[in-house]
Scaffold this active site. Sequence first.
Site, PDB file in Angstrom:
ATOM      1  N   ASP A   5      51.509  31.802 -13.334  1.00 15.74           N
ATOM      2  CA  ASP A   5      52.256  32.768 -14.140  1.00 15.74           C
ATOM      3  C   ASP A   5      52.048  34.191 -13.600  1.00 15.74           C
ATOM      4  O   ASP A   5      52.663  35.145 -14.080  1.00 15.74           O
ATOM      5  CB  ASP A   5      51.944  32.645 -15.638  1.00 15.74           C
ATOM      6  CG  ASP A   5      50.490  32.933 -15.973  1.00 15.74           C
ATOM      7  OD1 ASP A   5      49.690  33.195 -15.047  1.00 15.74           O
ATOM      8  OD2 ASP A   5      50.146  32.897 -17.175  1.00 15.74           O
ATOM      9  N   ASP A  52      51.834  26.303 -13.727  1.00 13.27           N
ATOM     10  CA  ASP A  52      51.100  27.037 -14.769  1.00 13.27           C
ATOM     11  C   ASP A  52      51.851  26.970 -16.094  1.00 13.27           C
ATOM     12  O   ASP A  52      53.082  27.147 -16.127  1.00 13.27           O
ATOM     13  CB  ASP A  52      50.975  28.507 -14.332  1.00 13.27           C
ATOM     14  CG  ASP A  52      49.618  29.085 -14.636  1.00 13.27           C
ATOM     15  OD1 ASP A  52      48.788  28.395 -15.265  1.00 13.27           O
ATOM     16  OD2 ASP A  52      49.379  30.241 -14.230  1.00 13.27           O
ATOM     17  N   LYS A  73      48.388  23.599 -15.352  1.00 11.33           N
ATOM     18  CA  LYS A  73      47.178  24.386 -15.637  1.00 11.33           C
ATOM     19  C   LYS A  73      47.364  25.145 -16.932  1.00 11.33           C
ATOM     20  O   LYS A  73      48.470  25.656 -17.198  1.00 11.33           O
ATOM     21  CB  LYS A  73      46.911  25.368 -14.492  1.00 11.33           C
ATOM     22  CG  LYS A  73      45.734  26.301 -14.753  1.00 11.33           C
ATOM     23  CD  LYS A  73      45.360  27.134 -13.546  1.00 11.33           C
ATOM     24  CE  LYS A  73      46.154  28.399 -13.378  1.00 11.33           C
ATOM     25  NZ  LYS A  73      46.129  29.323 -14.535  1.00 11.33           N
ATOM     26  N   GLU A 115      45.130  27.899 -19.793  1.00  9.72           N
ATOM     27  CA  GLU A 115      43.967  28.755 -19.988  1.00  9.72           C
ATOM     28  C   GLU A 115      43.285  28.436 -21.326  1.00  9.72           C
ATOM     29  O   GLU A 115      43.974  28.157 -22.318  1.00  9.72           O
ATOM     30  CB  GLU A 115      44.397  30.232 -19.991  1.00  9.72           C
ATOM     31  CG  GLU A 115      45.033  30.667 -18.681  1.00  9.72           C
ATOM     32  CD  GLU A 115      45.447  32.139 -18.670  1.00  9.72           C
ATOM     33  OE1 GLU A 115      45.132  32.878 -19.636  1.00  9.72           O
ATOM     34  OE2 GLU A 115      46.085  32.547 -17.688  1.00  9.72           O
ATOM     35  N   GLU A 165      37.723  32.287 -13.315  1.00 16.98           N
ATOM     36  CA  GLU A 165      38.216  33.617 -12.910  1.00 16.98           C
ATOM     37  C   GLU A 165      37.341  34.719 -13.501  1.00 16.98           C
ATOM     38  O   GLU A 165      37.021  34.705 -14.700  1.00 16.98           O
ATOM     39  CB  GLU A 165      39.672  33.785 -13.392  1.00 16.98           C
ATOM     40  CG  GLU A 165      40.257  35.141 -13.008  1.00 16.98           C
ATOM     41  CD  GLU A 165      41.771  35.232 -13.107  1.00 16.98           C
ATOM     42  OE1 GLU A 165      42.418  34.208 -13.419  1.00 16.98           O
ATOM     43  OE2 GLU A 165      42.299  36.334 -12.879  1.00 16.98           O
TER      44      GLU A 165
HETATM   45  O1  KIV Z   1      48.734  32.709 -12.329  1.00 11.70           O
HETATM   46  C1  KIV Z   1      47.988  32.597 -11.359  1.00 11.70           C
HETATM   47  O2  KIV Z   1      48.334  32.838 -10.200  1.00 11.70           O
HETATM   48  C2  KIV Z   1      46.615  32.157 -11.622  1.00 11.70           C
HETATM   49  C3  KIV Z   1      45.632  32.277 -10.510  1.00 11.70           C
HETATM   50  C4  KIV Z   1      45.303  33.683 -10.257  1.00 11.70           C
HETATM   51  C5  KIV Z   1      44.445  31.444 -10.755  1.00 11.70           C
HETATM   52  O3  KIV Z   1      46.329  31.742 -12.692  1.00 11.70           O
END
Ligand code: KIV
Length: 287
Positions: free
Chosen positions: A46, A85, A115, A117, A184
């Site tokens: 994202d 994401d 992915k 968070e 992160e």
């Molecule tokens: O959105 C993204 O690119 C990320 C990475 C920085 C891990 O979450």
Amino acid sequence: MKNKVTKMTILKMKKKGEKIAAITSYDYLSTKLIDDTGIDCILVGDSLGMVIMGYENTLPVTMEEIIHHLKAVTRARPRAIVVGDMPFMSYQASVEDAVRNAGRLVKEGGAQSVKLEGGERYVPVIEAIVQASIPVVGHLGLTPQSLHEFGGYRVQGKDAESAERLISDAKALEKAGCFAIVLEGIPWQLAQKITGSIEIATIGIGAGPHCDGQVLVIQDMLGIYDEPLPKFVKMYEELGERIRGAVSAYVKDVKDGSFPGMEHSYSADKKKGPSDDPEDEKGNIAR
Ligand code: KIV
């Protein structure tokens, strides 16, 4: 496809102590270039909100935007595993939303994993997505979608209590079925401890050298993004400067009439001359 990287490959790499190289990508051509390098994991992050769309942060990114870019990336059929994401508010409101949206990233975007968070409180969400046969990557520490909760982009897990919470979050994510976790913006000592206490892979960004792998945003490492970069970025190129230089030269050539020349022009003359190009008999231009 030869040696396609899967969640099993990543888990094996962790077991063997082989480092995992990950990078973001958002389009077809970059993905083709990147995939030739031996990269293991491509993340359609994202972060595209900032580096592609010009948003101030990642919060406005939509499912449609992620799917649009995922489609471009997966059309390149990379060997690397593609992680899509989950944007802000695509998984926070309910488990059902989360499963449907994770499914869209796979079904419409072609992602091989997703992915999201957050720690322990997302265990039911992660379990349900994993139950739907979608591999999940977790993301802990300085999670950018929690920008307002954190009051800015601040390194997380610096005190003993928050460090302990992140360790138990990582263990909870592993138990819920994640095959990897992005760490992160946390101290390297904590990242090392987390990496040593779980059997799934840790992919660091601003988390020091002891993670199982690393990820960077491609615009940052190529020196294209024109905002100040955080300390954890290593700039491998200064493409921003090179792009400016190349386009300035083009502008100058157009303005002073030195481009295009005859060597870039077509002729009406049937006889082949020095200015003729490799057209076929129907007049199609070879690219
Ligand atoms: O959105 C993204 O690119 C990320 C990475 C920085 C891990 O979450």
